[in-house]
Design an enzyme around this catalytic site. Structure first.
Site, PDB file in Angstrom:
ATOM      1  N   GLU A  57       0.918  -1.142   0.072  1.00 17.87           N
ATOM      2  CA  GLU A  57      -0.003  -0.023   0.028  1.00 17.87           C
ATOM      3  C   GLU A  57       1.068   1.138   0.057  1.00 17.87           C
ATOM      4  O   GLU A  57       1.618   1.315   0.818  1.00 17.87           O
ATOM      5  CB  GLU A  57      -0.891  -0.097   1.346  1.00 17.87           C
ATOM      6  CG  GLU A  57      -1.786   1.216   1.111  1.00 17.87           C
ATOM      7  CD  GLU A  57      -2.880   1.238   2.443  1.00 17.87           C
ATOM      8  OE1 GLU A  57      -2.916   0.466   3.253  1.00 17.87           O
ATOM      9  OE2 GLU A  57      -3.534   2.083   2.489  1.00 17.87           O
ATOM     10  N   ARG A 106       5.298 -13.246   9.792  1.00 17.25           N
ATOM     11  CA  ARG A 106       5.904 -11.817   9.412  1.00 17.25           C
ATOM     12  C   ARG A 106       7.312 -12.038   9.838  1.00 17.25           C
ATOM     13  O   ARG A 106       7.577 -12.647  11.085  1.00 17.25           O
ATOM     14  CB  ARG A 106       4.986 -10.823   9.734  1.00 17.25           C
ATOM     15  CG  ARG A 106       4.539 -10.561  11.172  1.00 17.25           C
ATOM     16  CD  ARG A 106       3.689  -9.491  11.325  1.00 17.25           C
ATOM     17  NE  ARG A 106       4.121  -8.222  11.174  1.00 17.25           N
ATOM     18  CZ  ARG A 106       3.709  -7.626  10.201  1.00 17.25           C
ATOM     19  NH1 ARG A 106       2.542  -7.715   9.511  1.00 17.25           N
ATOM     20  NH2 ARG A 106       4.219  -6.310  10.302  1.00 17.25           N
ATOM     21  N   LYS A 122       4.081   0.988   9.133  1.00 16.09           N
ATOM     22  CA  LYS A 122       4.214   2.400   8.509  1.00 16.09           C
ATOM     23  C   LYS A 122       3.466   3.260   9.047  1.00 16.09           C
ATOM     24  O   LYS A 122       3.933   4.369   8.885  1.00 16.09           O
ATOM     25  CB  LYS A 122       3.665   2.179   6.874  1.00 16.09           C
ATOM     26  CG  LYS A 122       4.589   1.235   6.093  1.00 16.09           C
ATOM     27  CD  LYS A 122       4.131   1.350   4.583  1.00 16.09           C
ATOM     28  CE  LYS A 122       3.413  -0.072   4.174  1.00 16.09           C
ATOM     29  NZ  LYS A 122       2.302  -0.035   3.336  1.00 16.09           N
TER      30      LYS A 122
END
Ligand code: ATP
Ligand code: MG
Length: 548
Positions: free
Chosen positions: A34, A260, A270
């Site tokens: 994104e 992850r 982020k």
């Protein structure tokens, strides 16, 4: 960048799929960032996995921007993300796409769901939707708008798209099951109203699709054969499958989850990284202290070290918290043999050599102890030299091997000196030292018979260049940050700036990186001036750390 030997549950699965001829065409993966921030080292794991697989299996990887929220996304991030992926050594070739490219198709699929009575327009507010969603132990409550007739839904959805309603007044929801044990299946929102300029589609749209609706459809349209994502999406998989099962689409990629990457003392969201930038905790997204790929690059970390780090951590379904030392270890392995070694002082302390007379002595030293290809340089020794403040102690701790009053120490590549006197300023602080040197103790031809315990680096006054040395340390003091107020978890010493000195030959050298002996690896800031070069610490020297 072929690596046929990698074996993990995902690659094994792909080998099986190939063997069973379950893959139409070539193996196709995607990396779907994104564009709401810069990529971080966590993303590197996903990039190395997705692009790595395509390289190994002669496949294709799409770089697909998941740009469905115009409020947080920007073209600056789109550019930065592409730069970082290229830097890491991967190439999407012509396969660059944006979720926004598919807005018309996505919209048509949404109408299709409405027509199949699988979606409805809901007038509940965001809060009401949240409150009626239920919890793990309590089922949700059906929306009073759930049984609107198809025509009314279609009409309202079209008017949403035309811009007749305010933000937040209506949403399109899937009609699944409010009693499902999986909260994601309780009539999730598919579309919401956002009146905002989109960086690509401009003002064409004022309704935007949600991730769970968008992602699976884009995967299917692109023919993604293995849709790899992190474990937190495991609970979303039924929704991924539900959407594709309930629209007329001829391809259904499997979603496969892996754990992850988590790193000690590091935050990788982020959203939080953006907060650090906005609140000026760091200077920018590419500040060398940031765990962003741009930050790592500005700190001098080679892309190959990041790839090696990702290879070593592997791909599993186990939650993990990696040690920061592993990255440093990969960095040192990468730089060790190829980086010239010079002498630098972070806190120079002047030493006057009382018995030195005449011209400075020239000494030759190799740039690397083992790698002779790196050549050598000349350094000098004379009546005024500098050592590092930390290499002199009036009151030495036990086993201190460096210079002490009346003690001797060897200067690297040069002579043995003996401290004779400590000179103080008006405040009683040490201002300089006076020492004598032993002319017969020259390195390589030492006949002095002296046995100093330590060797320290030095720079002679005539051979010194003034530089700025920036040492970086972890941004957070807590091993797993993010559980407390960010401010209280920050490491106040994450950056220490020194007015230092290096040998002139270091400044004249064209190498991008150096090992400063006994201190660490440093990158010369390519944008810094020649009158004041800036060196960023890339990694400390080994403290005996070895991977398990
Ligand atoms: P963030 O919270 O940092 O913004 P994200 O997952 O929302 O992370 P995206 O831009 O949506 O960021 O991520 C793109 C891809 O990178 C996704 O497939 C995601 O699963 C993967 N990814 C993100 N963080 C990690 C991580 N720490 N380890 C491995 N993969 C990650
Ligand atoms: Mg995201």
């Amino acid at each position: 960048m072929k690596n046929e030997d990698l074996r993990d549950f995902i690659r094994n699965r792909i080998r099986e799929d190939i063997a069973a001829e379950r893959i139409p065409g070539s193996v196709t993966t995607r990396f779907p960032p994104e564009p709401n921030g810069y990529l971080h080292i966590g993303h590197a794991k996903s990039i190395c996995l997705n692009f790595g697989i395509a390289n190994e299996f002669d496949g294709v990887t799409y770089l697909r921007f998941d740009d469905t929220n115009p409020l947080t996304e920007s073209p600056e991030y789109v550019t930065a993300i592409q730069e970082d992926i290229r830097w890491l050594g991967f190439d999407w070739q012509e396969n660059l796409t944006f979720a926004s490219d598919y807005f018309p198709q996505l919209y048509a699929f949404a109408e299709e769901l409405i027509e199949r009575e699988k979606a409805f327009v809901c007038d509940l507010s965001q809060d009401e939707i949240r409150e009626t969603r239920g919890t793990f132990s309590r089922p949700g409550v059906e929306s009073p708008y759930r049984n609107r007739p198809i025509q009314e839904n279609l009409d309202l959805f079209r008017r949403m798209r035309k811009g007749e309603f305010e933000n937040g007044t209506r949403v399109l929801r899937a009609k699944i099951d409010m009693r499902s044990p999986n909260v994601n299946m309780r009539d999730p929102v598919l579309y919401r109203i956002i009146h905002a300029e989109h960086h690509r589609s401009g003002s064409d749209w004022c309704i935007y699709p949600m991730y769970d609706f968008t992602h699976c459809i884009c995967d299917a349209l692109e023919g993604i054969t293995h849709s790899l994502c992190t474990l937190e999406f495991e609970d979303h998989r039924p929704l991924y499958d539900w959407v594709l099962d309930n629209i007329n689409i001829n391809f259904h990629p499997p979603q496969i989850e892996f754990s992850r990457l988590n790193l000690e003392y590091t935050l990788m969201s982020k959203r939080v990284l953006n907060k650090l930038v906005q609140s000026r905790v760091v200077e920018s997204w590419d500040d060398p202290r940031m765990p962003t790929l741009a930050g790592l690059r500005n700190r001098g970390i080679p892309a190959a070290a990041v790839r090696e780090f990702c290879r070593r951590i592997g791909v599993t379904k186990q939650d993990n918290l990696m040690e920061t030392e592993l990255l440093d270890y990969c960095v040192r392995n990468e730089l060790e043999q190829t980086t010239p070694r010079g002498m630098a002082l972070r806190n120079p302390l002047r030493v006057d050599i009382t018995n030195f007379e005449g011209e400075e002595v020239e000494l030759s030293a190799n740039w690397h102890a083992k790698n002779k290809e790196l050549g050598s340089r000349i350094l000098t020794f004379g009546s005024t030299i500098f050592i590092d403040r930390s290499d002199f102690a009036e009151d030495p701790p036990p086993k201190y091997k460096r210079l002490v009053p009346d003690g001797i120490v060897r200067l690297r590549y040069a002579f043995i000196i003996q401290c004779e006197e400590v000179i103080r300023d008006n405040n009683g602080e040490i201002e300089s030292l006076r020492a004598r040197y032993f002319p017969e103790s020259r390195s390589g031809e030492d006949t002095s018979g002296l046995r100093p315990k330590g060797v320290i680096q030095f720079v002679s006054a005539q051979n010194a260049a003034t530089v700025q040395i920036r040492d970086y340390d972890r941004l957070f003091n807590t091993r797993i940050p993010g559980r407390d107020e960010l401010e209280s978890e920050l490491n106040p010493d994450s950056r220490i700036v020194y007015d230092g000195m290096v040998e002139k030959a270091v400044v004249d050298h064209t190498a991008p990186s150096f090992q400063f002996e006994r201190i660490g690896y440093y990158l010369r800031d390519p944008a810094s001036t020649t009158s004041l070069p800036i060196f960023h610490r890339t990694a400390k020297l080994s403290e005996g750390w070895k991977p398990k």
